[in-house]
Design an enzyme around this catalytic site. Structure first.
Site, short mmCIF file in Angstrom:
data_model
loop_
_atom_site.label_atom_id
_atom_site.label_comp_id
_atom_site.label_asym_id
_atom_site.label_seq_id
_atom_site.Cartn_x
_atom_site.Cartn_y
_atom_site.Cartn_z
N ASN A 1 -0.89 -4.03 -7.22
CA ASN A 1 0.35 -3.62 -6.55
C ASN A 1 0.98 -4.87 -5.97
OD1 ASN A 1 2.37 -2.54 -5.02
ND2 ASN A 1 1.03 -1.67 -3.45
N TRP A 2 2.06 -5.32 -6.62
CA TRP A 2 2.66 -6.59 -6.20
C TRP A 2 3.58 -6.45 -5.00
CZ3 TRP A 2 4.28 -9.34 -11.42
CH2 TRP A 2 3.12 -9.79 -12.06
N LYS A 3 3.87 -5.24 -4.60
CA LYS A 3 4.76 -5.01 -3.45
C LYS A 3 6.07 -5.81 -3.65
CE LYS A 3 0.57 -4.41 -0.88
NZ LYS A 3 -0.05 -4.18 0.39
N HIS B 1 2.01 5.49 -1.30
CA HIS B 1 1.34 4.31 -0.74
C HIS B 1 1.51 4.32 0.78
CE1 HIS B 1 0.49 0.12 0.23
NE2 HIS B 1 -0.23 0.11 -0.88
N GLU C 1 2.25 2.10 2.81
CA GLU C 1 3.45 1.42 3.32
C GLU C 1 4.68 2.30 3.19
OE1 GLU C 1 2.86 -2.20 1.09
OE2 GLU C 1 1.12 -2.62 2.35
N GLU D 1 -7.13 4.67 -0.01
CA GLU D 1 -6.75 3.41 0.63
C GLU D 1 -6.68 3.60 2.14
OE1 GLU D 1 -4.63 0.61 -2.22
OE2 GLU D 1 -3.09 1.88 -1.36
N GLY E 1 -4.25 -5.02 3.36
CA GLY E 1 -3.63 -6.29 3.75
C GLY E 1 -4.20 -6.91 5.00
N SER F 1 -7.95 -4.56 0.79
CA SER F 1 -8.58 -5.89 0.88
C SER F 1 -9.69 -6.09 -0.15
CB SER F 1 -9.09 -6.14 2.31
OG SER F 1 -8.00 -6.13 3.21
N GLY G 1 -3.79 -5.29 -3.72
CA GLY G 1 -2.53 -5.91 -3.32
C GLY G 1 -2.64 -7.42 -3.43
N GLY G 2 -2.99 -8.05 -2.33
CA GLY G 2 -3.00 -9.52 -2.23
C GLY G 2 -3.70 -10.22 -3.39
C1 PEP Z 1 -2.39 -2.14 -1.55
O1 PEP Z 1 -1.29 -2.59 -1.31
O2 PEP Z 1 -2.50 -1.06 -2.16
C2 PEP Z 1 -3.57 -2.89 -1.12
C3 PEP Z 1 -4.74 -2.34 -1.26
O3 PEP Z 1 -3.35 -4.15 -0.59
P1 PEP Z 1 -4.47 -5.26 -0.27
O4 PEP Z 1 -5.38 -5.36 -1.47
O5 PEP Z 1 -3.72 -6.53 -0.03
O6 PEP Z 1 -5.22 -4.80 0.94
#
Ligand code: PEP
Length: 255
Positions: free
Chosen positions: A13-15, A99, A101, A171, A177, A217, A238-239
């Site tokens: 997930n590149w956001k 999600h 966010e 999640e 994040g 994470s 994500g990251g």
């Molecule tokens: C996400 O955005 O779905 C996510 C899990 O981010 P991260 O891996 O950065 O925690």
């Protein structure tokens, strides 16, 4: 014991990151390094502006594309929104729905999550349905209540055929994040709980076949222990999905 018929699933997930040239650099490097044979389902969710370019680049290959969000209406006067048909047109196979966010920063409700889910299913877009508790809810011993509500409100009344589409992503909001992943045991407990919910609401076969991935994470360093848990079928990342070498390392760990 993990049910081996569930193919591993890794999604990035590149956001709100990456331009079109950055997307193209990434995908070329990723495709060049993909394991062969590839058993893992690999999915990337770029920003909307890069979808068309990425969609062309991945045609016929082992990587699929997801959208990060969608509107439930077919079309209309909804400034700033995007429809399932537009996503299909750009080459998306999946769509992330609910999600944290979206839920917490943009006020998305369970009812809207459900409308989006229905719209995706109608359009043949596979959902990545995200659920997860906040830290406050975890500390208040509310994990099961929150997960039950989020899952049930989203999937109530769906057919078995619809339920089989896509994946569910657990999640925990406090892990996204933050660099603070859930422990494999803590994540496993919630994944097993979601599977029991599916068994109660639908049936055992659906519950055993449905892929439930973890997000929060995830890194190349912690994926192996998470994936070793019997009910964790992969990850939404994500990251660590923003760098091709890290994303490849994640894929290789579960492949
Ligand atoms: C996400 O955005 O779905 C996510 C899990 O981010 P991260 O891996 O950065 O925690």
């Amino acid at each position: 014991m993990k049910n081996k018929s569930r193919r591993p699933w890794i999604g990035g997930n590149w956001k709100m990151f990456k331009t079109i040239p950055e997307t193209l650099d990434f995908i070329r490097e990723l495709l060049a390094g993909m394991p062969n044979p590839i058993r893992t389902e690999v999915v990337i969710a770029p920003p909307f502006t890069a979808q068309h370019a990425l969609g062309r680049e991945i045609q016929g290959g082992p990587v699929q594309m997801a959208a990060q969000n969608v509107h439930w209406a077919d079309e209309g006067a909804f400034t700033g929104e995007i429809s399932t048909r537009m996503l299909r047109d750009a080459g998306c196979a999946y769509c992330i729905i609910g999600h944290s966010e979206r839920r917490h920063l943009f006020g998305e409700t369970d009812a809207q999550v459900r409308q989006k889910l229905l719209a995706c299913l109608k359009a043949g877009l596979k959902p990545v349905l995200c659920v997860g508790e906040t830290l406050e809810e975890r500390e208040g011993d509310k994990i099961q209540d929150v997960i039950t509500r989020q899952v049930q409100e989203a999937v109530q009344g769906l057919s078995l055929e619809d339920m089989a589409q896509g994946v569910i992503a657990y999640e925990p909001v406090w892990a996204i994040g933050t660099g603070r992943s859930a422990t494999p045991a803590a994540a496993q407990e919630v994944h097993a709980f979601i599977r029991r919910l599916l068994e109660d609401r639908f049936n055992k076969t659906l519950a055993m076949e449905k892929r439930i991935v973890y997000g929060g994470s995830v890194t190349p360093e912690n994926i192996r222990d998470l994936y070793a848990e019997p009910d964790i079928d992969g990850a939404l990342v994500g990251g660590a999905s923003l760098k091709p070498e890290k994303f490849l390392a994640l894929i290789k760990e579960v492949n």
